[in-house]
Design an enzyme around this catalytic site. Structure first.
Site, PDB file in Angstrom:
ATOM      1  N   SER A  22     -18.697   2.116   7.001  1.00 13.65           N
ATOM      2  CA  SER A  22     -17.898   2.467   5.821  1.00 13.65           C
ATOM      3  C   SER A  22     -18.127   3.911   5.381  1.00 13.65           C
ATOM      4  O   SER A  22     -17.588   4.340   4.360  1.00 13.65           O
ATOM      5  CB  SER A  22     -18.236   1.518   4.667  1.00 13.65           C
ATOM      6  OG  SER A  22     -19.628   1.525   4.406  1.00 13.65           O
ATOM      7  N   ASN A 109     -26.872  -4.524  -1.974  1.00 20.14           N
ATOM      8  CA  ASN A 109     -25.874  -5.276  -2.755  1.00 20.14           C
ATOM      9  C   ASN A 109     -25.829  -4.804  -4.205  1.00 20.14           C
ATOM     10  O   ASN A 109     -24.768  -4.675  -4.805  1.00 20.14           O
ATOM     11  CB  ASN A 109     -26.178  -6.781  -2.707  1.00 20.14           C
ATOM     12  CG  ASN A 109     -26.089  -7.326  -1.299  1.00 20.14           C
ATOM     13  OD1 ASN A 109     -25.635  -6.625  -0.392  1.00 20.14           O
ATOM     14  ND2 ASN A 109     -26.526  -8.561  -1.107  1.00 20.14           N
ATOM     15  N   THR A 154      19.752  -1.622 -24.590  1.00 21.35           N
ATOM     16  CA  THR A 154      19.217  -2.893 -24.096  1.00 21.35           C
ATOM     17  C   THR A 154      20.185  -3.326 -23.008  1.00 21.35           C
ATOM     18  O   THR A 154      21.391  -3.010 -23.085  1.00 21.35           O
ATOM     19  CB  THR A 154      19.143  -3.983 -25.193  1.00 21.35           C
ATOM     20  OG1 THR A 154      20.452  -4.232 -25.683  1.00 21.35           O
ATOM     21  CG2 THR A 154      18.254  -3.541 -26.363  1.00 21.35           C
ATOM     22  N   HIS A 155      19.685  -3.998 -22.001  1.00 24.62           N
ATOM     23  CA  HIS A 155      20.507  -4.390 -20.838  1.00 24.62           C
ATOM     24  C   HIS A 155      21.219  -3.194 -20.215  1.00 24.62           C
ATOM     25  O   HIS A 155      22.294  -3.327 -19.650  1.00 24.62           O
ATOM     26  CB  HIS A 155      21.559  -5.447 -21.224  1.00 24.62           C
ATOM     27  CG  HIS A 155      21.016  -6.587 -22.017  1.00 24.62           C
ATOM     28  ND1 HIS A 155      20.521  -7.735 -21.453  1.00 24.62           N
ATOM     29  CD2 HIS A 155      20.845  -6.741 -23.365  1.00 24.62           C
ATOM     30  CE1 HIS A 155      20.092  -8.558 -22.401  1.00 24.62           C
ATOM     31  NE2 HIS A 155      20.270  -7.969 -23.568  1.00 24.62           N
ATOM     32  N   SER A 276      18.175  20.018  -1.295  1.00 20.75           N
ATOM     33  CA  SER A 276      18.512  19.233  -0.113  1.00 20.75           C
ATOM     34  C   SER A 276      18.612  20.167   1.084  1.00 20.75           C
ATOM     35  O   SER A 276      19.049  21.313   0.951  1.00 20.75           O
ATOM     36  CB  SER A 276      19.841  18.526  -0.354  1.00 20.75           C
ATOM     37  OG  SER A 276      20.465  18.219   0.882  1.00 20.75           O
ATOM     38  N   LYS A 282      22.329  20.470  -4.463  1.00 21.90           N
ATOM     39  CA  LYS A 282      21.445  19.433  -4.990  1.00 21.90           C
ATOM     40  C   LYS A 282      20.199  19.986  -5.678  1.00 21.90           C
ATOM     41  O   LYS A 282      19.631  20.984  -5.269  1.00 21.90           O
ATOM     42  CB  LYS A 282      20.994  18.486  -3.870  1.00 21.90           C
ATOM     43  CG  LYS A 282      22.088  17.633  -3.280  1.00 21.90           C
ATOM     44  CD  LYS A 282      22.694  16.640  -4.261  1.00 21.90           C
ATOM     45  CE  LYS A 282      21.785  15.482  -4.609  1.00 21.90           C
ATOM     46  NZ  LYS A 282      21.486  14.551  -3.549  1.00 21.90           N
ATOM     47  N   ASN A 284      17.076  17.739  -6.864  1.00 19.98           N
ATOM     48  CA  ASN A 284      16.658  16.338  -6.859  1.00 19.98           C
ATOM     49  C   ASN A 284      15.363  16.102  -7.639  1.00 19.98           C
ATOM     50  O   ASN A 284      14.447  16.928  -7.579  1.00 19.98           O
ATOM     51  CB  ASN A 284      16.477  15.859  -5.416  1.00 19.98           C
ATOM     52  CG  ASN A 284      17.780  15.855  -4.647  1.00 19.98           C
ATOM     53  OD1 ASN A 284      18.839  15.607  -5.215  1.00 19.98           O
ATOM     54  ND2 ASN A 284      17.700  16.153  -3.366  1.00 19.98           N
ATOM     55  N   GLU A 289      10.644  10.532  -8.638  1.00 21.23           N
ATOM     56  CA  GLU A 289      10.800   9.457  -7.644  1.00 21.23           C
ATOM     57  C   GLU A 289       9.455   9.130  -7.001  1.00 21.23           C
ATOM     58  O   GLU A 289       9.144   7.968  -6.733  1.00 21.23           O
ATOM     59  CB  GLU A 289      11.807   9.867  -6.574  1.00 21.23           C
ATOM     60  CG  GLU A 289      13.221   9.959  -7.107  1.00 21.23           C
ATOM     61  CD  GLU A 289      14.160  10.661  -6.132  1.00 21.23           C
ATOM     62  OE1 GLU A 289      15.150  10.046  -5.738  1.00 21.23           O
ATOM     63  OE2 GLU A 289      13.899  11.821  -5.773  1.00 21.23           O
ATOM     64  N   TYR A 316     -22.777 -12.218  -2.541  1.00 21.55           N
ATOM     65  CA  TYR A 316     -22.212 -11.083  -1.805  1.00 21.55           C
ATOM     66  C   TYR A 316     -21.640 -11.533  -0.462  1.00 21.55           C
ATOM     67  O   TYR A 316     -22.228 -12.387   0.223  1.00 21.55           O
ATOM     68  CB  TYR A 316     -23.277  -9.997  -1.560  1.00 21.55           C
ATOM     69  CG  TYR A 316     -22.738  -8.828  -0.740  1.00 21.55           C
ATOM     70  CD1 TYR A 316     -22.036  -7.795  -1.356  1.00 21.55           C
ATOM     71  CD2 TYR A 316     -22.897  -8.788   0.649  1.00 21.55           C
ATOM     72  CE1 TYR A 316     -21.514  -6.741  -0.605  1.00 21.55           C
ATOM     73  CE2 TYR A 316     -22.381  -7.742   1.401  1.00 21.55           C
ATOM     74  CZ  TYR A 316     -21.686  -6.721   0.769  1.00 21.55           C
ATOM     75  OH  TYR A 316     -21.165  -5.700   1.508  1.00 21.55           O
ATOM     76  N   GLN A 321     -16.906  -4.947   0.808  1.00 19.77           N
ATOM     77  CA  GLN A 321     -16.887  -3.532   1.179  1.00 19.77           C
ATOM     78  C   GLN A 321     -15.459  -2.975   1.134  1.00 19.77           C
ATOM     79  O   GLN A 321     -15.253  -1.771   0.992  1.00 19.77           O
ATOM     80  CB  GLN A 321     -17.475  -3.385   2.588  1.00 19.77           C
ATOM     81  CG  GLN A 321     -17.488  -1.982   3.125  1.00 19.77           C
ATOM     82  CD  GLN A 321     -18.305  -1.882   4.409  1.00 19.77           C
ATOM     83  OE1 GLN A 321     -19.526  -1.999   4.380  1.00 19.77           O
ATOM     84  NE2 GLN A 321     -17.646  -1.690   5.532  1.00 19.77           N
ATOM     85  N   LYS A 324     -13.504  -0.465  -1.799  1.00 17.52           N
ATOM     86  CA  LYS A 324     -13.555   0.974  -2.098  1.00 17.52           C
ATOM     87  C   LYS A 324     -12.273   1.716  -1.779  1.00 17.52           C
ATOM     88  O   LYS A 324     -11.830   2.565  -2.564  1.00 17.52           O
ATOM     89  CB  LYS A 324     -14.742   1.611  -1.374  1.00 17.52           C
ATOM     90  CG  LYS A 324     -16.029   1.322  -2.097  1.00 17.52           C
ATOM     91  CD  LYS A 324     -17.228   1.636  -1.260  1.00 17.52           C
ATOM     92  CE  LYS A 324     -18.293   0.605  -1.469  1.00 17.52           C
ATOM     93  NZ  LYS A 324     -17.947  -0.760  -0.980  1.00 17.52           N
TER      94      LYS A 324
HETATM   95  N1  ARG Z   1     -21.529  -1.021   2.611  1.00 14.18           N
HETATM   96  C1  ARG Z   1     -21.754  -2.237   1.902  1.00 14.18           C
HETATM   97  C2  ARG Z   1     -20.611  -2.439   0.866  1.00 14.18           C
HETATM   98  O1  ARG Z   1     -19.939  -1.521   0.620  1.00 14.18           O
HETATM   99  C3  ARG Z   1     -23.032  -2.136   1.133  1.00 14.18           C
HETATM  100  C4  ARG Z   1     -23.710  -3.429   0.961  1.00 14.18           C
HETATM  101  C5  ARG Z   1     -24.207  -3.929   2.241  1.00 14.18           C
HETATM  102  N2  ARG Z   1     -24.872  -5.163   2.084  1.00 14.18           N
HETATM  103  C6  ARG Z   1     -25.035  -6.007   3.095  1.00 14.18           C
HETATM  104  N3  ARG Z   1     -25.624  -7.109   2.828  1.00 14.18           N
HETATM  105  N4  ARG Z   1     -24.580  -5.741   4.286  1.00 14.18           N
HETATM  106  O2  ARG Z   1     -20.408  -3.531   0.366  1.00 14.18           O
END
Ligand code: ARG
Length: 460
Positions: A22, A109, A154-155, A276, A282, A284, A289, A316, A321, A324
């Site tokens: 990651s 974790n 409205t509408h 355009s 144009k 735009n 948008e 967990y 993961q 993110k």
């Molecule tokens: N890279 C992991 C995450 O983002 C970190 C936690 C990892 N924990 C584990 N038990 N493998 O969740």
């Protein structure tokens, strides 16, 4: 490097490493990871795992790593599993054997929860600042055309006349609630998870409140299993981001229409529009948008994490993961959209005569007339019927409100007395809407003043 391995006879396959790593995305947490680890080193000193020299050595090494981390070369060739692993490897390279103690009584974790909370806190602050800037621009645009009248819809049909600032203040309210939502998201995330261990609580007697103070948290989390399992704080942020994008998207939609040739109410600045490649005439509204388009992406981020979390057994699971990418993606798209929206607002030129004549040529005054009849004693249901017939007669005869004389009105229905003819001008009916929160000119002026004061307090 890996933070585990003793139990294994052979290492992970190349395909698994590539699949599970990651670092590509969680490196955005590096500041948070280092700040958190420095506080953790101080906590380890307090429980006697590190001497004060060791702690000082680690904290200094982390300072240097933080500084280096902004250089491009920092990540070159890194094959670490995640940002937490990378940071510990860098510490080992810098500080040597003492680095082996940094992960005492700590789990990734809780660390990933800590890092994400720290990142979220800053992100909420940043977003709130951008929201304030946008709200400020809206208030300025409201003040630039304080008496402009537009038909409210409205509408998507002309309904009743409102003042232009009243319309903009509706968006101010939405964004002010968004600002509060990000404050709430921040408040809920602002608890220290460290001390939770992998799921059962740390085996070392950390003074969690002291670590919380060190990192500027409001308090500590109450349950170690909850910490390992919880991503509510990320969902709170994603929900707040989605609702904000929804608001921006509706504003974008309005202004794409209002700036079209069909409406012609406003002109968007050259700086926020594009031409355009084929059609030379144009201009735009691509900026709007794209805001509308990106709102779909951000809502997708919320959905993505919701679905990721919904079936996970306690506590967990590595699935988490996957929180993110949507989190960073939503933050980036939201910030970009808020900045863009502000630039658009600052570029707008209203042509007030266009929405004013749209209001005058339509029957937005019908409700004003019906209410005037009710005020004069006609039961409202009958008043509604009379004005409804009056509008029908006008539509049949191709007459606009301004084409009627007071005499003709009275002839049409004796209840429509001569003094009611002034209400054929949409500006007059608005004067009866001085209820707080209404579009009466005085109500709007004080709402505008109140909004300015509120914004000042938000900016503090
Ligand atoms: N890279 C992991 C995450 O983002 C970190 C936690 C990892 N924990 C584990 N038990 N493998 O969740």
């Amino acid at each position: 490097m890996k933070l585990w391995g003793g139990r294994f006879e052979s290492g992970p396959s190349e395909v698994f490493e590539r699949f599970s790593g990651s670092l590509d995305f969680d490196r955005r947490l590096i500041d948070a990871d280092i700040r958190g680890s420095q506080a953790f080193a101080r906590a380890l000193e307090r429980v006697g795992i590190l001497t004060s020299e060791e702690r000082a050595q680690i904290v200094t090494a982390f300072d240097q790593i933080l500084e280096e981390s902004s250089a491009r070369s920092f990540y070159a060739g890194a094959t670490d599993e995640d940002v937490h692993t990378l940071v510990i490897r860098k510490l080992k390279e810098r500080a040597g054997a003492v680095a082996d103690k940094i992960h005492t009584g700590r789990s990734r974790n809780e660390q990933v929860s800590l890092d994400t909370r720290l990142w979220l806190r800053d992100e909420c602050d940043r977003v709130r600042g951008l929201l304030c800037a946008l709200m400020g621009a809206l208030l300025k645009l409201a003040g630039a055309y304080p008496y402009a009248v537009i038909p409210g819809y409205t509408h998507m049909r002309r309904a009743q006349a409102v003042l232009w600032p009243h319309y903009l203040l509706a968006y101010f309210e939405m964004l002010a609630r968004d600002w509060e939502r990000f404050g709430e998201a921040r408040r809920r995330a602002n608890l220290l998870p460290l001390g939770s261990g992998a799921l059962a609580g740390s085996g070392f007697p950390f003074d969690r409140a002291a670590i919380a103070t060190d990192l500027g948290f409001e308090g500590i989390t109450a349950n170690s299993m909850d910490v390992s399992a919880d991503r509510d704080f990320a969902l709170d942020f994603l929900f707040a981001a989605s609702v904000t994008m929804l608001h921006l998207s509706r504003l974008a939609e309005d202004w794409i229409l209002y700036s079209s040739e069909e409406f012609g109410w406003m002109e968007l600045g050259d700086g926020v529009t594009s031409g355009s490649s084929l059609m030379p005439q144009k201009k735009n509204p691509d900026s709007l948008e794209l805001i509308r388009g990106k709102s779909g992406r951000v809502m997708g981020c919320l959905t993505s994490l919701m679905v990721t979390m919904k079936g996970l057994p306690m506590t967990y699971n590595r699935d988490m993961q996957e929180d993110k990418v949507p989190l960073f993606e939503a933050g980036d798209q939201l910030s970009g959209s808020l900045e863009m929206a502000r630039a658009v607002v600052e570029s707008v030129k209203l042509h007030p005569e266009r929405p004013a004549s749209a209001a005058e040529e339509s029957w937005v005054v019908a409700t004003d007339l019906a209410e005037a009849l009710a005020r004069a004693g006609t039961p409202f249901h009958q008043a509604h019927q009379i004005v409804g017939r009056f509008v029908l007669e006008s539509v049949r005869g191709g007459k606009k409100p301004a084409d009627w004389t007071p005499e003709e009105m009275r002839q049409f229905a004796p209840e429509l007395t001569g003094d009611m003819a002034v209400l054929l001008d949409p500006r007059r009916g608005m004067q009866s809407r001085e209820v707080p929160g209404g579009t009466g000119p005085e109500a709007v002026a004080s709402a505008l003043a109140a909004a300015k004061e509120r914004l000042e307090r938000m900016t503090l």
